[in-house]
Design a protein around this motif. Structure first.
Motif, PDB file in Angstrom:
ATOM      1  N   SER A 103       0.845  -1.197   0.000  1.00 17.65           N
ATOM      2  CA  SER A 103       0.000   0.000   0.000  1.00 17.65           C
ATOM      3  C   SER A 103       0.879   1.245   0.000  1.00 17.65           C
ATOM      4  CB  SER A 103      -0.918   0.008   1.228  1.00 17.65           C
ATOM      5  OG  SER A 103      -1.703  -1.163   1.276  1.00 17.65           O
ATOM      6  N   CYS A 104       0.422   2.272  -0.728  1.00 16.46           N
ATOM      7  CA  CYS A 104       1.185   3.522  -0.837  1.00 16.46           C
ATOM      8  C   CYS A 104       0.276   4.717  -0.607  1.00 16.46           C
ATOM      9  CB  CYS A 104       1.845   3.650  -2.206  1.00 16.46           C
ATOM     10  SG  CYS A 104       3.234   2.543  -2.475  1.00 16.46           S
ATOM     11  N   LYS A 105       0.844   5.746  -0.037  1.00 16.39           N
ATOM     12  CA  LYS A 105       0.185   7.045   0.096  1.00 16.39           C
ATOM     13  C   LYS A 105       1.242   8.100  -0.188  1.00 16.39           C
ATOM     14  CE  LYS A 105      -3.064  10.037   1.238  1.00 16.39           C
ATOM     15  NZ  LYS A 105      -2.360  11.261   0.809  1.00 16.39           N
ATOM     16  N   CYS A 106       1.053   8.853  -1.298  1.00 13.51           N
ATOM     17  CA  CYS A 106       2.033   9.845  -1.728  1.00 13.51           C
ATOM     18  C   CYS A 106       1.435  11.243  -1.613  1.00 13.51           C
ATOM     19  CB  CYS A 106       2.474   9.580  -3.167  1.00 13.51           C
ATOM     20  SG  CYS A 106       3.244   7.963  -3.410  1.00 13.51           S
ATOM     21  N   ASN A 107       2.000  12.049  -0.781  1.00 15.50           N
ATOM     22  CA  ASN A 107       1.587  13.450  -0.646  1.00 15.50           C
ATOM     23  C   ASN A 107       2.646  14.314  -1.313  1.00 15.50           C
ATOM     24  OD1 ASN A 107       0.188  15.735   0.085  1.00 15.50           O
ATOM     25  ND2 ASN A 107       1.008  15.797   2.168  1.00 15.50           N
ATOM     26  N   LEU A 108       2.400  14.643  -2.599  1.00 18.17           N
ATOM     27  CA  LEU A 108       3.350  15.398  -3.394  1.00 18.17           C
ATOM     28  C   LEU A 108       2.607  16.519  -4.092  1.00 18.17           C
ATOM     29  CD1 LEU A 108       5.177  12.331  -4.979  1.00 18.17           C
ATOM     30  CD2 LEU A 108       5.996  13.707  -3.071  1.00 18.17           C
ATOM     31  N   GLU A 109       3.180  17.722  -4.107  1.00 19.91           N
ATOM     32  CA  GLU A 109       2.492  18.882  -4.652  1.00 19.91           C
ATOM     33  C   GLU A 109       2.437  18.879  -6.171  1.00 19.91           C
ATOM     34  OE1 GLU A 109       3.654  22.647  -3.206  1.00 19.91           O
ATOM     35  OE2 GLU A 109       3.392  22.141  -1.090  1.00 19.91           O
ATOM     36  N   ALA A 110       3.375  18.246  -6.838  1.00 19.20           N
ATOM     37  CA  ALA A 110       3.384  18.242  -8.294  1.00 19.20           C
ATOM     38  C   ALA A 110       2.146  17.533  -8.837  1.00 19.20           C
ATOM     39  CB  ALA A 110       4.646  17.553  -8.800  1.00 19.20           C
ATOM     40  N   ILE A 111       1.614  18.036  -9.973  1.00 18.84           N
ATOM     41  CA  ILE A 111       0.411  17.430 -10.553  1.00 18.84           C
ATOM     42  C   ILE A 111       0.728  16.055 -11.120  1.00 18.84           C
ATOM     43  CG2 ILE A 111      -1.261  17.617 -12.430  1.00 18.84           C
ATOM     44  CD1 ILE A 111      -1.421  20.533 -11.987  1.00 18.84           C
ATOM     45  N   THR A 112       1.852  15.915 -11.797  1.00 15.07           N
ATOM     46  CA  THR A 112       2.216  14.620 -12.383  1.00 15.07           C
ATOM     47  C   THR A 112       3.584  14.177 -11.875  1.00 15.07           C
ATOM     48  OG1 THR A 112       3.112  15.764 -14.309  1.00 15.07           O
ATOM     49  CG2 THR A 112       0.845  14.940 -14.464  1.00 15.07           C
ATOM     50  N   PRO A 113       3.690  13.867 -10.593  1.00 13.97           N
ATOM     51  CA  PRO A 113       4.978  13.398 -10.073  1.00 13.97           C
ATOM     52  C   PRO A 113       5.233  11.950 -10.494  1.00 13.97           C
ATOM     53  CG  PRO A 113       3.341  13.290  -8.344  1.00 13.97           C
ATOM     54  CD  PRO A 113       2.657  13.883  -9.550  1.00 13.97           C
ATOM     55  N   ASN A 114       6.415  11.691 -11.000  1.00 17.41           N
ATOM     56  CA  ASN A 114       6.799  10.320 -11.331  1.00 17.41           C
ATOM     57  C   ASN A 114       7.575   9.731 -10.166  1.00 17.41           C
ATOM     58  OD1 ASN A 114       6.050   9.840 -14.299  1.00 17.41           O
ATOM     59  ND2 ASN A 114       6.999  11.865 -14.344  1.00 17.41           N
ATOM     60  N   VAL A 115       7.110   8.579  -9.712  1.00 17.66           N
ATOM     61  CA  VAL A 115       7.704   7.925  -8.543  1.00 17.66           C
ATOM     62  C   VAL A 115       8.118   6.517  -8.944  1.00 17.66           C
ATOM     63  CG1 VAL A 115       7.360   7.227  -6.140  1.00 17.66           C
ATOM     64  CG2 VAL A 115       6.221   9.277  -7.018  1.00 17.66           C
ATOM     65  N   ILE A 116       9.241   6.063  -8.430  1.00 13.32           N
ATOM     66  CA  ILE A 116       9.681   4.677  -8.623  1.00 13.32           C
ATOM     67  C   ILE A 116       9.921   4.067  -7.250  1.00 13.32           C
ATOM     68  CG2 ILE A 116      11.413   3.130  -9.572  1.00 13.32           C
ATOM     69  CD1 ILE A 116      11.977   5.108 -11.746  1.00 13.32           C
ATOM     70  N   VAL A 117       9.195   2.994  -6.954  1.00 15.70           N
ATOM     71  CA  VAL A 117       9.361   2.252  -5.707  1.00 15.70           C
ATOM     72  C   VAL A 117       9.935   0.889  -6.041  1.00 15.70           C
ATOM     73  CG1 VAL A 117       8.155   1.118  -3.807  1.00 15.70           C
ATOM     74  CG2 VAL A 117       7.542   3.454  -4.449  1.00 15.70           C
ATOM     75  N   SER A 118      10.965   0.489  -5.348  1.00 15.01           N
ATOM     76  CA  SER A 118      11.604  -0.809  -5.562  1.00 15.01           C
ATOM     77  C   SER A 118      11.393  -1.691  -4.348  1.00 15.01           C
ATOM     78  CB  SER A 118      13.099  -0.636  -5.825  1.00 15.01           C
ATOM     79  OG  SER A 118      13.335   0.077  -7.014  1.00 15.01           O
ATOM     80  N   LEU A 119      10.944  -2.905  -4.594  1.00 20.29           N
ATOM     81  CA  LEU A 119      10.836  -3.921  -3.550  1.00 20.29           C
ATOM     82  C   LEU A 119      12.035  -4.854  -3.675  1.00 20.29           C
ATOM     83  CD1 LEU A 119       7.038  -4.808  -3.825  1.00 20.29           C
ATOM     84  CD2 LEU A 119       8.118  -3.083  -2.389  1.00 20.29           C
ATOM     85  N   ASN A 120      12.653  -5.157  -2.558  1.00 20.13           N
ATOM     86  CA  ASN A 120      13.866  -5.967  -2.561  1.00 20.13           C
ATOM     87  C   ASN A 120      13.683  -7.209  -1.700  1.00 20.13           C
ATOM     88  OD1 ASN A 120      15.855  -3.970  -3.954  1.00 20.13           O
ATOM     89  ND2 ASN A 120      14.871  -2.752  -2.364  1.00 20.13           N
ATOM     90  N   LEU A 121      14.497  -8.221  -1.985  1.00 28.00           N
ATOM     91  CA  LEU A 121      14.522  -9.456  -1.208  1.00 28.00           C
ATOM     92  C   LEU A 121      15.929  -9.706  -0.703  1.00 28.00           C
ATOM     93  CD1 LEU A 121      12.443 -11.909  -3.448  1.00 28.00           C
ATOM     94  CD2 LEU A 121      11.670 -10.759  -1.378  1.00 28.00           C
ATOM     95  N   PRO A 122      16.074 -10.277   0.494  1.00 28.39           N
ATOM     96  CA  PRO A 122      17.405 -10.694   0.952  1.00 28.39           C
ATOM     97  C   PRO A 122      17.892 -11.889   0.142  1.00 28.39           C
ATOM     98  CG  PRO A 122      15.726 -11.421   2.500  1.00 28.39           C
ATOM     99  CD  PRO A 122      15.026 -10.561   1.487  1.00 28.39           C
ATOM    100  N   ALA A 123      19.096 -12.313   0.387  1.00 31.38           N
ATOM    101  CA  ALA A 123      19.682 -13.414  -0.381  1.00 31.38           C
ATOM    102  C   ALA A 123      18.868 -14.696  -0.259  1.00 31.38           C
ATOM    103  CB  ALA A 123      21.121 -13.647   0.075  1.00 31.38           C
TER     104      ALA A 123
END
Length: 489
Positions: free
Chosen positions: A237-257
């Motif tokens: 789940s995400c909640k982004c509070n950003l003032e820009a009208i079209t903000p581009n966001v990249i979220v990366s999910l990682n795993l341990p070895a």
């Protein structure tokens, strides 16, 4: 990806159903004729579709009897995707979700011939259709849900769906957020196209919140003939509070070895692109070659409200808690024994952890004697349920046990719990627990890997949690329902 049609049906047991809302998209229907070729099936009239769908779901009065193709054990339905028999043939894939007194129905476009039936994971429009139906459910279930409120929401649906799904192509699925922002396209001198879910600017402190919730299901028998089962379902789940009208966001999910790969990934429609190797990782694949161990990158333009960035499953090697349950009759008494062991790789820190031991079809507990190695044992107010409160931590040995004798009264009260499956010694222990800041797969969102392409420098907050869901340990001394891993099509 487009959809061919959308319906909202009302249904109450004992009454005939009714079509409360419907929308078809002729331009998408023309594409369906071209792409599906000889396997194309026309959408019938709303009344005929309603009757056929209720028959498929077994909700009509004339379907009280057993229907072989629909009700036999050879058919295992793990999704809400149905094949509906209509006059011209078989209409597929029809998505139908039953919630309260409504049935939410969507028919996505399949951009290939339907014979032979293609696998669901290859149909891109399935996930967007599900997301759109979930958005309708959230919108219809908001507020007081009185009849006047329902009529008002039905009146708003045409406009909201015009904004969220123009010409049959979903661009936003959070109808509730659109209803709170009626002026979705502000007048301005912008030369670029503004997405419907970012039509207004947010104000306040720039911040991104990312939460990973994993729910682990398990069915344990402790028998050689029956295989134990466990599976993880995750939601980001995400909640982004950003003032820009079209903000581009990249979220990366990682795993341990040693993390368990994520499978069956479904992304929110606001995600602009994903690596194809992420999508083909399937839990029903014939081999393990489809496993993809990350990193899992999701570039997106976030909606205004809280949203689910993606869903996933994972086949973990072992369940977090292994258990053994034995229940035998000794004259008028029941002898029970429960053993639980926390796996050494699991974080030993709980918000809560308890085991509930219900007794069905026996009346109320008159007397019980017990010996518990750790925690406390309580009797519910209804006197038909034992609650083993383990607490917030297992002991250093990670092993705990409970044994005792339970005696029941001779009288049966109307409110005593009954169950047609748990007859005789067929019984179970159900576990409830939550582990904060922990995921069973090892999946985590790295704060430093979150990228925001805007002038704002947001603060990133991440959290994780593991929750038990349908975590059963069946009595090894009696027959029990068996869950099969393989799919039957």
């Amino acid at each position: 990806m487009p959809i061919r049609g959308l319906w909202l049906l009302s249904y109450k047991p004992g009454q005939s159903g009714m079509v409360r809302f419907s929308r078809r998209y002729p331009t998408v229907e023309k594409r369906a004729k071209t792409l599906n070729k000889a396997s194309y099936v026309n959408i019938p009239e709303d009344s005929d579709l309603l009757k056929s769908l209720l028959h498929e779901l077994g909700l009509t009065d004339d379907n009280k009897n057993f229907v072989e193709y629909r009700d036999s054990c050879s058919r295992i339905c793990k999704t809400n995707v149905h094949t509906v028999s209509v006059t011209e043939g078989k209409l597929w894939p029809v998505l139908a979700i039953q919630k309260d007194d409504f049935i939410y129905v969507c028919l996505p476009l399949v951009e290939q011939p339907l014979k032979p039936t293609p696998p669901l994971i290859s149909i891109n429009s399935i996930s967007e259709a599900f997301a759109l139906l979930l958005g309708m459910i959230s919108f219809m279930n908001s507020g007081q849900n009185s009849e006047a409120d329902v009529v008002s929401k039905l009146g708003q649906l045409p406009l909201l769906l015009t904004q969220a799904c123009p010409l049959g192509s979903p661009i936003d699925t959070i109808l509730l957020a659109l209803s709170d922002n009626p002026n979705t396209i502000p007048v301005s001198s912008q030369t670029y196209k503004c997405p419907a879910w970012r039509a207004t600017r947010q104000k306040g402190k720039a911040q991104i919140e990312i939460n990973i919730t994993e729910k682990v299901k398990s069915t344990q028998y402790n028998k050689g003939d029956d295989s134990d089962m466990w599976l993880v379902n995750g939601t980001v789940s995400c909640k982004c509070n950003l003032e820009a009208i079209t903000p581009n966001v990249i979220v990366s999910l990682n795993l341990p070895a040693n993390g368990s790969p994520l499978q069956d990934i479904l992304a929110h429609p606001c995600v602009t692109s994903v690596d194809s190797s992420m999508l083909i990782s399937s839990s029903v694949a014939a081999t393990e070659d489809s496993a993809f161990s990350g990193p899992y990158k999701f570039p997106f333009i976030p909606p205004l409200d809280l949203f689910h960035l993606c869903y996933y499953t994972s086949q973990i090697p072992v369940p977090p808690i292994m258990g053994a349950y034995q229940l035998v009759e000794d004259g008028q008494n029941l002898q029970l024994s429960v053993k639980l062991k926390l796996h050494e790789s699991v974080k030993n820190g709980f918000d809560y952890c308890e085991a509930q031991i219900p007794f069905f079809n026996r009346g109320q507990i008159k007397h019980f004697e017990y010996k518990v190695s750790y925690g406390q044992l309580e009797l519910s107010r209804e006197k038909s349920l034992l609650i083993w409160v383990i607490g917030q931590k297992f002991p250093k040995s990670l092993d705990i046990s409970l044994s005792g004798t339970v005696t029941f009264g001779s009288e049966i009260h109307p409110n005593d719990p009954v169950d047609p499956i748990c007859v005789g010694n067929t019984a179970y222990v159900k576990l409830y627990f939550r582990i904060p800041e922990y995921s069973l797969t090892g999946c985590y969102a790295d704060q430093h890997s979150v990228q925001v392409f805007s002038s704002a420098k947001p603060k990133t907050i991440t959290s994780r949690e593991l929750i038990a869901s349908d975590y059963y340990i069946w009595n090894s001394k009696a027959p029990a329902p068996v869950v099969f891993r393989s799919l039957v099509t």
